[in-house]
Design an enzyme around this catalytic site. Structure first.
Site, PDB file in Angstrom:
ATOM      1  N   LYS A 205     -10.990  -5.609  -0.120  1.00 53.49           N
ATOM      2  CA  LYS A 205      -9.682  -5.004   0.119  1.00 53.49           C
ATOM      3  C   LYS A 205      -8.611  -6.073   0.306  1.00 53.49           C
ATOM      4  CE  LYS A 205      -6.302  -2.433   1.766  1.00 53.49           C
ATOM      5  NZ  LYS A 205      -5.475  -1.562   0.946  1.00 53.49           N
ATOM      6  N   CYS A 259       0.701  -3.975   3.387  1.00 53.74           N
ATOM      7  CA  CYS A 259      -0.433  -4.628   2.725  1.00 53.74           C
ATOM      8  C   CYS A 259      -0.134  -6.075   2.344  1.00 53.74           C
ATOM      9  CB  CYS A 259      -0.839  -3.832   1.482  1.00 53.74           C
ATOM     10  SG  CYS A 259      -1.575  -2.222   1.833  1.00 53.74           S
TER      11      CYS A 259
END
Length: 424
Positions: A205, A259
């Protein structure tokens, strides 16, 4: 499957609730903010996301979704809470919310339950932090209780579609944990289910977002170099990308969101001496608001008491999310330097910022500064700009305006490509 309890009702937690509830699972969503809980229980939502509002309204009315301030017994517990950066040297992963949410659900777990951490976390968080918390309850992980990290991989503005169709990584603490968690996501995920262990899922991720951050840093660095030596960086990137194995991103005012501006630091903290490329990329992208402000000053240096109309405050186009937004940083920097500023963003309603209407924001302005790639900015009305602005000039840091170009005789149009022409 009888019941799922989701901890956190933000940009990931609420859509996760909605998708399970839409597929017939009983879901209780938990949040610490009463106003969020009350809003959802009325069948409404507190954030901007296409399709989500209609789904929440339907599943609340059908009785498959409700919100609560406290967790409840369930078969599956999903933790989807924020993981910001710590205020330390490496901006490491702040796990306080994850640990707090996990501790809050532990009194309700029983044998056979599955705990899933969806929050983006640093590598080895499951092994080193979450596992000890569960073992304190005398459960054997992999037989009594199942544990996995299943990171979200969605784009704001397309969350529902991507939650269903994107590949889903399932990282179990044990192989049996992986299988149990995979069965849960197969309820609504049509994309590929990739099975692995927890620490590999954690790292995968982070690498996804770090790759994009590094690529954008390359584009931003090229923008600085090309403008120094009078070359149009946008043309350079366009030509380079015609190579079949080259795909350089576009330069811009910086990187924001939950993110790209956050996750790379979670890798850096684990091995700072080995992650120099990632660190330098973060430094480059973090410097872009300063680059924009410096060049705005040069563009306006011949104007007395200039006014700037900032178009776009969110970190990306067509959403209302201002988390880590470089546009907010640029706004405050310009404001602190004494510029008169008006703000226009069709997606933002903010009590602490005076967001004006389009026409009012550009009245007597000397520069439109575009900082977000909202679809509303692709076509600008030349007549309104000419009629309202004191000086008809645009600095488009996102290269989004399509009906005004650098050869336009009526309006000065500046972007990252031709910036060098205006700052000598």
């Amino acid at each position: 499957m009888k019941k799922i309890c989701v901890m956190g009702l933000g940009y990931i937690g609420l859509p996760t609730c909605a998708m399970f509830a839409k597929n017939g699972v009983q879901v209780v969503g938990v949040d610490i903010l009463k106003e969020i809980v009350d809003t959802i229980n009325k069948g409404e939502i507190h954030l901007e996301e296409p399709l989500l509002g209609d789904i929440v309204k339907d599943v609340v009315n059908e009785g498959t979704l409700r919100a609560s301030l406290e967790p409840e017994e369930a078969d599956v517990f999903i933790v989807a809470v924020p993981t910001p950066n710590n205020n330390d040297h490496y901006k490491s992963c702040d796990l306080n919310y994850v640990v707090s949410a996990t501790n809050a659900l532990l009194p309700y777990i029983k044998k056979g339950n599955l705990i899933i951490i969806e929050s983006t976390i640093a590598p080895r968080t499951i092994d080193d932090i979450i596992v000890p918390l569960i073992k304190e309850k005398d459960f054997s992980i992999g037989s009594d209780i199942f544990l996995a990290h299943c990171p979200e991989r969605v784009l704001p503005g397309q969350i529902i579609k991507e939650m269903i169709e994107n590949t889903r990584i399932i990282g179990g603490y044990t192989q049996r944990c992986t299988e149990v968690a995979s069965n849960i996501y197969e309820i609504f995920v049509t994309g590929e289910i990739v099975k692995t262990d927890a620490k590999t899922a954690e790292m995968a991720k982070l690498v996804e977002n770090t790759f994009r951050d590094v690529n954008i840093a390359l584009a931003n660095e090229l923008a600085k170099v090309c403008n120094r030596i009078d070359i149009n960086v946008l043309s350079v990137i366009e030509m380079a990308n015609k190579h079949p194995r080259v795909n350089i991103h576009q330069p811009g005012p910086g990187v924001g969101g939950h993110c790209l501006a956050v996750d790379p630091y979670f890798i850096i903290e684990k091995a700072p001496e080995l992650s120099r490329l990632i660190s330098m990329s973060r430094d480059t992208n973090s410097s872009m608001p300063y680059f924009v402000v410096d060049n705005v000053k040069k563009i306006l240096e011949d104007i007395a008491d200039p006014k700037i109309a900032i178009f776009g405050l969110t970190y990306k186009g067509n959403v209302d999310d201002i988390r880590e937004s470089p546009a907010i940083k640029i706004y405050h920097m310009l404001e602190n330097q004494g510029y008169r500023i008006s703000l226009y963003d069709p997606y933002i309603k903010h009590d602490r910022m005076m967001i004006e209407e389009h026409d009012e924001s550009i009245k007597d302005a000397d520069l439109i500064l575009i900082l977000a790639d909202h679809k509303e900015f692709k076509e600008l009305d030349k007549k309104i700009i000419k009629g309202k602005m004191r000086r008809s000039r645009i600095f488009d840091t996102k290269n989004i305006v399509k009906n005004i170009n650098t050869n336009d005789n009526d309006i000065e149009y500046i972007n990252m490509g031709n910036l060098f022409e205006y700052i000598k």
